[in-house]
Design an enzyme around this catalytic site. Structure first.
Site, mmCIF file in Angstrom:
data_model
loop_
_atom_site.group_PDB
_atom_site.id
_atom_site.type_symbol
_atom_site.label_atom_id
_atom_site.label_comp_id
_atom_site.label_asym_id
_atom_site.label_seq_id
_atom_site.Cartn_x
_atom_site.Cartn_y
_atom_site.Cartn_z
ATOM 1 N N HIS A 72 -16.701 -3.339 35.724
ATOM 2 C CA HIS A 72 -17.454 -2.872 34.562
ATOM 3 C C HIS A 72 -18.955 -2.885 34.839
ATOM 4 O O HIS A 72 -19.680 -2.030 34.355
ATOM 5 C CB HIS A 72 -17.095 -3.696 33.315
ATOM 6 C CG HIS A 72 -15.799 -3.262 32.711
ATOM 7 N ND1 HIS A 72 -15.726 -2.457 31.592
ATOM 8 C CD2 HIS A 72 -14.522 -3.473 33.110
ATOM 9 C CE1 HIS A 72 -14.452 -2.213 31.337
ATOM 10 N NE2 HIS A 72 -13.698 -2.817 32.227
ATOM 11 N N THR A 86 -8.777 6.260 32.853
ATOM 12 C CA THR A 86 -9.999 5.461 32.898
ATOM 13 C C THR A 86 -10.542 5.242 31.487
ATOM 14 O O THR A 86 -10.299 6.044 30.592
ATOM 15 C CB THR A 86 -11.065 6.105 33.816
ATOM 16 O OG1 THR A 86 -12.096 5.145 34.064
ATOM 17 C CG2 THR A 86 -11.661 7.372 33.237
ATOM 18 N N PRO A 113 -13.521 5.362 29.111
ATOM 19 C CA PRO A 113 -14.894 5.878 29.010
ATOM 20 C C PRO A 113 -15.826 4.753 28.558
ATOM 21 O O PRO A 113 -15.490 4.001 27.646
ATOM 22 C CB PRO A 113 -14.786 6.973 27.940
ATOM 23 C CG PRO A 113 -13.340 7.344 27.907
ATOM 24 C CD PRO A 113 -12.597 6.084 28.228
ATOM 25 N N GLY A 144 -6.109 -2.909 28.859
ATOM 26 C CA GLY A 144 -7.034 -4.030 28.744
ATOM 27 C C GLY A 144 -6.266 -5.335 28.668
ATOM 28 O O GLY A 144 -5.025 -5.342 28.653
ATOM 29 N N HIS A 185 0.231 0.329 27.304
ATOM 30 C CA HIS A 185 0.585 -0.881 28.050
ATOM 31 C C HIS A 185 1.363 -1.736 27.065
ATOM 32 O O HIS A 185 0.806 -2.188 26.058
ATOM 33 C CB HIS A 185 -0.673 -1.611 28.512
ATOM 34 C CG HIS A 185 -1.274 -1.030 29.743
ATOM 35 N ND1 HIS A 185 -1.799 0.226 29.783
ATOM 36 C CD2 HIS A 185 -1.391 -1.534 31.007
ATOM 37 C CE1 HIS A 185 -2.228 0.466 31.009
ATOM 38 N NE2 HIS A 185 -1.996 -0.586 31.771
ATOM 39 N N GLU A 227 3.235 -6.627 28.138
ATOM 40 C CA GLU A 227 2.757 -7.316 29.348
ATOM 41 C C GLU A 227 2.848 -8.825 29.139
ATOM 42 O O GLU A 227 2.884 -9.604 30.088
ATOM 43 C CB GLU A 227 1.303 -6.939 29.634
ATOM 44 C CG GLU A 227 1.149 -5.615 30.319
ATOM 45 C CD GLU A 227 -0.293 -5.369 30.673
ATOM 46 O OE1 GLU A 227 -0.684 -5.667 31.809
ATOM 47 O OE2 GLU A 227 -1.039 -4.867 29.810
ATOM 48 N N ASP A 229 -3.037 -0.580 39.854
ATOM 49 C CA ASP A 229 -4.377 -0.790 40.419
ATOM 50 C C ASP A 229 -4.216 -0.958 41.928
ATOM 51 O O ASP A 229 -4.133 -2.092 42.420
ATOM 52 C CB ASP A 229 -5.001 -2.067 39.842
ATOM 53 C CG ASP A 229 -5.163 -1.999 38.333
ATOM 54 O OD1 ASP A 229 -6.071 -1.299 37.857
ATOM 55 O OD2 ASP A 229 -4.359 -2.635 37.625
HETATM 56 P P1 IMP Z 1 -11.041 1.706 34.274
HETATM 57 O O1 IMP Z 1 -10.445 1.990 32.924
HETATM 58 O O2 IMP Z 1 -11.148 2.915 35.153
HETATM 59 O O3 IMP Z 1 -12.343 0.939 34.179
HETATM 60 O O4 IMP Z 1 -9.974 0.768 35.036
HETATM 61 C C1 IMP Z 1 -9.967 -0.662 34.945
HETATM 62 C C2 IMP Z 1 -9.501 -1.105 33.583
HETATM 63 O O5 IMP Z 1 -8.113 -0.764 33.378
HETATM 64 C C3 IMP Z 1 -9.527 -2.621 33.374
HETATM 65 O O6 IMP Z 1 -10.810 -3.065 32.991
HETATM 66 C C4 IMP Z 1 -8.501 -2.819 32.273
HETATM 67 O O7 IMP Z 1 -9.045 -2.532 31.012
HETATM 68 C C5 IMP Z 1 -7.471 -1.745 32.584
HETATM 69 N N1 IMP Z 1 -6.356 -2.316 33.370
HETATM 70 C C6 IMP Z 1 -6.145 -2.229 34.686
HETATM 71 N N2 IMP Z 1 -5.021 -2.893 35.042
HETATM 72 C C7 IMP Z 1 -4.509 -3.388 33.914
HETATM 73 C C8 IMP Z 1 -3.342 -4.179 33.637
HETATM 74 O O8 IMP Z 1 -2.537 -4.573 34.497
HETATM 75 N N3 IMP Z 1 -3.159 -4.481 32.325
HETATM 76 C C9 IMP Z 1 -3.988 -4.083 31.337
HETATM 77 N N4 IMP Z 1 -5.087 -3.358 31.579
HETATM 78 C C10 IMP Z 1 -5.338 -3.015 32.845
HETATM 79 ZN ZN ZN Z 2 -2.108 -0.554 33.834
#
Ligand code: IMP
Ligand code: ZN
Length: 367
Positions: A68, A100, A102, A201, A228, A231, A307
């Site tokens: 972030h 992603t 925003p 998140g 999601h 989890e 990821d």
């Molecule tokens: P971004 O949305 O491109 O910034 O990708 C990273 C974000 O994806 C993280 O800050 C989380 O909000 C979300 N994220 C990635 N992996 C997970 C997960 O395993 N569980 C929940 N949220 C995730």
């Molecule tokens: Zn995910």
């Protein structure tokens, strides 16, 4: 051909990949060094985590926080997007639905829209492969490619091609208004390849009621959603999630029998992230993973990385893991990979193109 090599050759559909979670370690290290020099972070605190292979759950969330900080700059967002697409294409991913969140950062002049524009610039900047995405001019599929490479005799070398679409994520830390802004932005960017909404998140943060108005709004606008889901154990939220009948769910680690009955009855496709579930300690072993039951029940499934950077995996590796853990042969793996086309949030024209890609590959890969 060895199974791992075969899994790399296999054309693949990626439906659950977070942009910033897919960043290359080398890029992350380089960006962290620069931030360390500027005094924004203490490089020594994060360097060992970045270079580590198996990361613990707290270390994963530490890296998310670092992402972030890193992505407050438009150029970095563009660079990461370009590299992530090239990395997936190198693995023979032929359709990538990249998600992603925003991000807004007034100090850097970044709005959610300008963040997304930087992502779209990243898609356009890809030059090592051909990218098929949507442009606003024609609302038609356009292929963007860099200079055309030639071989020793001057003939063009056949380049890889990847279809890319985007999902906008609502972060569970966000307010209803912020989530609503993301949905409206997704609608505005439909002509730029945005095809749906994700909710993600930290799963222990945020209330379902906060996101519900925005998710309902997305549904009313005809934007597909993926959540999601489960989890962590949270029966009330899991039931509420299934009640809005999302087009897909991710993870689904803690559904109880009653909820599985519902998900199966509704045939909600599940994005399965094997390595992620182990790394984030959702499950103790792949041998207890719900993949086995869902696969046996012929429930709609797709294998995904979640990821790839953070969890040091690739989509080829996820297929290899499924094959070796659950005893699937090459034909079964091929059918599984091809079946994911159906669950993509993309029009029939692209689905037909992707089906052709698999038909061609079948001749080479299944004897
Ligand atoms: P971004 O949305 O491109 O910034 O990708 C990273 C974000 O994806 C993280 O800050 C989380 O909000 C979300 N994220 C990635 N992996 C997970 C997960 O395993 N569980 C929940 N949220 C995730
Ligand atoms: Zn995910």
């Amino acid at each position: 051909m060895e199974l791992m090599e075969w899994c790399r050759e296999l054309p693949k559909i990626e439906l659950h990949a977070h942009l910033n979670g897919s960043v290359r370690d080398s890029t992350l290290l380089e960006l962290a060094k620069v931030l360390g020099e500027k005094g924004v972070i203490v490089f020594a605190d994060v360097a060992h985590v970045i270079m580590k292979n198996g990361r613990s759950l707290p270390e994963c969330f530490m890296l998310f926080d670092l992402f972030h900080i890193l992505t407050t700059d438009h150029q970095t967002v563009t660079r990461i997007t370009k590299e992530v697409i090239e990395d997936f294409a190198a693995e023979n991913v032929v359709y990538l639905e990249l998600r992603t969140t925003p991000k807004k950062n007034e100090a850097k002049g970044m709005t959610k829209r300008s963040y997304m524009e930087a992502v779209i610039d990243g898609i356009k900047a890809v030059d090592s492969v051909d990218v098929a995405f949507v442009t606003s001019d024609t609302s038609k599929l356009m292929t963007c490619s860099g200079s055309i490479p030639v071989n020793g005799t001057g003939s063009p070398i056949k380049r890889k091609k990847i279809y890319v679409r985007l999902l906008l994520s609502i972060d569970r830390r966000e307010t209803t208004a912020a989530a609503m802004e993301t949905v409206n932005l997704a609608m505005d960017l439909k002509d730029f390849g945005v095809v749906g909404i994700d909710l993600s998140g930290n799963p222990v943060i945020g209330e379902w009621e906060t996101f519900l108005p925005a998710l309902k709004h997305a549904k009313e606008l005809g934007l597909p959603i993926t959540l999601h889901c489960a989890e962590v154990p949270n029966k009330k939220e899991i039931q509420a999630m299934l009640d809005i009948h999302p087009q897909r769910i991710g993870h689904a680690c803690f559904l109880e029998d009653e909820e599985w009955r519902k998900a199966k009855f509704l045939k909600i496709p599940v994005e399965i992230c094997l390595t992620s579930n182990i790394r984030t300690e959702r499950l103790s072993s792949l041998h207890n993973h719900h993949f086995a039951d869902l696969y046996k029940a012929k429930h709609p499934l797709s294998l995904c990385t979640d990821d790839s950077g953070l969890f040091s995996t690739t989509l080829s590796n996820e297929y290899y893991l499924a094959a070796s853990t659950f005893g699937l042969n090459k034909s079964e793996i091929f059918v599984l990979a091809r079946s994911a086309i159906q669950y993509a949030f993309v029009d029939d024209e692209v689905k037909e193109e992707l089906t052709k890609v698999f038909d061609d590959a079948e001749k080479r890969l299944i004897s």
